[in-house]
Design an enzyme around this catalytic site. Structure first.
Site, PDB file in Angstrom:
ATOM      1  N   ASN B 153      35.191  -2.797  16.220  1.00  9.69           N
ATOM      2  CA  ASN B 153      35.316  -1.649  15.323  1.00  9.69           C
ATOM      3  C   ASN B 153      36.549  -1.692  14.434  1.00  9.69           C
ATOM      4  OD1 ASN B 153      36.447  -1.380  18.011  1.00  9.69           O
ATOM      5  ND2 ASN B 153      37.126   0.648  17.399  1.00  9.69           N
ATOM      6  N   CYS B 327      52.152   4.306  14.876  1.00  8.99           N
ATOM      7  CA  CYS B 327      52.557   5.689  14.602  1.00  8.99           C
ATOM      8  C   CYS B 327      51.401   6.668  14.693  1.00  8.99           C
ATOM      9  CB  CYS B 327      53.193   5.773  13.226  1.00  8.99           C
ATOM     10  SG  CYS B 327      54.665   4.768  13.140  1.00  8.99           S
TER      11      CYS B 327
END
Lengths: 126, 385
Positions: B153, B327
């Site tokens: 994916n 992040c």
């Protein structure tokens, strides 16, 4: 819009960061972080009679890394260096109406970068 | 500004035809419990059996009864791995998975490891293709479950499943394939590919969230990981999510009918996007250049960070993209997939993933290209690197 749990103020500073760039021959220079961790910040200051007359930054990092850098420059321009040394990470986060908890540590290094720049100034001044 | 949604790997809008078909199962004369014997229950039961047939057809299963409905891909992966490994513990206590599997494969594997199973992680090359020589070397006849995804994916790479199946069946026991990213995008044929267990997700084929399926080849034995009232052949207890399952069936039927044409269209858009992105300075394709999902384009850009890319694309251009940057992750670690293909941490931070879908059009290519170019330029102007 409240992407990734950021406050409006963080997003506003991310979109329109203040005081971006470098200062040629700065009176103080500080650099913190590491590209391996995903955040790297540089602060440049011009100082006259211990007052920060100009401040610029460059940041590699996420939204809060850029916003905190911008906020630090806005808060400390015109400030006495001893006063600016007292600025904490929490102060910066508070001024930005808070940061997501997991961002408090890694991407809130801007105050540290400023402190490094002031220490550099004091060293040079002797 | 019109939204351009480019994160179909994360979530997809439900196809309006699917919604129109399935919403009756929330109301009217169709809301019943499929286990009830009166008419409202029988209508619900019929909906599930129709869906089972359509899902079986999408992947060319031997028969409808090979399909067990679950709550989604995570549950299917857990059932396939833990259910098979625990049921066949008498045959061995070894399991294996590729380094780029989804966390819903890797974490059940690690759970087995804590229970005394031996887990081997199979490395991939720099394009994300599983190292079949290594696979061949490590598998033994007591390796009960080997899990290799059909396609990834995050980097779009399609694995050589048929070749992998031959190795697994020569050296090990059962092959589980997570086809969440691949099904409805490329042809998946469990019989031709030689697959024992296959995971599917409803939402990843434009069906409602809350349904998934596990294909189980006839003769493969597994135990339930969710005991209860004995629904789904006793393998998955709990009253069925009839609306989502009926929707998944309808979505599977549409996917089977339209996949070939739609994927050709998306591949055209995708190829132009890749060509445009690679004109940007210090931009690199991640994943395999040709052996990749037709709707999938993934990149990394030097000297900038992915969450900033995502935010800037969303706020300035109303374009939604994904990133494997640390992040944006819960753990603040970069994507394990990007590290597995050999990227350094600082390289993995600058990743951007575009996954196309039915809403995307050729006319969007210049808009997307301009947005990415301006975003990269703006962030590089801020960057000290």
């Amino acid at each position: 819009m409240e992407q990734i749990g950021y406050s409006k103020k963080v997003l506003e500073h991310f979109m329109n960061p203040r005081n971006v760039g470098m200062i040629e021959n700065p009176d103080g220079y500080g650099k913190v972080g590491n590209p391996v961790c995903g955040d790297l910040m540089e602060m440049f200051i011009s100082v006259k009679d211990d007052i920060i007359t100009d401040i610029k930054f460059r940041t590699f990092g996420c939204g809060s890394a850029i916003a905190t850098s911008s906020m630090v420059t806005e808060l400390t321009k015109g400030m006495h260096v001893d006063e600016a040394m007292k600025l904490t990470r929490d102060d910066v986060a508070d001024e930005l109406e808070g940061l997501p908890p997991r961002k408090m540590h890694c991407s809130n290094l801007a105050a540290d970068a400023l402190h490094e720049a002031i220490k550099d100034y004091k060293r040079k001044k002797g | 500004m019109r939204r351009i949604y480019l994160d179909h790997a994360s979530a997809m809008p439900v196809d309006p035809r699917v919604l129109e078909f399935a919403e009756r199962y929330l109301k009217d004369n169709y809301f019943g419990n499929p286990s009830s014997l009166y008419s409202v229950g029988l209508e619900a039961k019929r909906a599930i059996e129709d869906a089972r047939k359509k899902v079986a057809e999408l992947i060319n299963a031997e028969k409808e009864t090979c399909i067990v409905f679950t709550s989604g891909a995570t549950e299917s992966n857990n059932l396939a791995i833990k259910g098979t490994a625990l049921r066949n513990i008498g045959k061995g206590k070894k399991v294996a998975a590729s380094a780029i599997e989804h966390m819903s494969v890797l974490n059940p594997m690690k759970e087995l490891q804590k229970r005394g199973f031996e887990l081997t992680i199979i490395p991939v090359d720099s394009t994300g293709v599983v190292d079949t020589e290594k696979l061949n070397a490590i598998l033994t006849n007591d390796t009960t479950v080997t899990s290799i995804m059909y396609a990834n994916n995050e980097i779009g790479t399609i694995e050589p499943i048929k070749e992998i199946s031959e190795i697994v069946h020569e050296k090990g026991l059962y092959l589980h394939v997570d086809a969440t990213a691949a099904a409805g995008r490329i042809s998946v044929d469990v019989q031709n590919d030689g697959i024992d267990l296959l995971t599917l997700s409803s939402n990843d084929i434009y069906g409602p969230q809350g349904a998934g399926a596990l294909y189980i080849k006839p003769g493969v034995r597994l135990q339930s990981i969710l005991p209860g009232g004995g629904q789904e052949r006793g393998l998955r207890s709990g009253t069925e999510n009839v609306f989502a399952i009926a929707g998944m069936g309808e979505a599977a039927g549409i996917a089977k009918a339209e996949m070939a044409q739609e994927c050709k269209r998306l591949k055209g858009i995708r190829d132009d996007l890749i060509a445009a992105m690679l004109t940007i300075d210090e931009s690199y394709l991640t994943g395999h250049p040709t052996q990749r999902l037709p709707h999938h384009a993934s990149f990394r850009f030097g000297r900038i960070e992915g969450e900033s890319i995502l935010l800037n694309m969303d706020m300035t251009y109303n374009i939604q993209v994904s990133t494997g940057s640390a992040c944006t992750s819960r753990t603040l670690e970069p994507s394990h997939v990007l590290l597995a293909i050999g990227l350094k941490h600082e390289e993995a931070h600058g990743s951007m993933v575009l996954t196309l879908g039915r809403s995307n059009a050729f006319e969007e290519i210049p808009i997307i290209t301009k947005a990415v170019k301006e975003t990269v330029q703006r962030l590089r102007e801020l960057s000290p690197l």
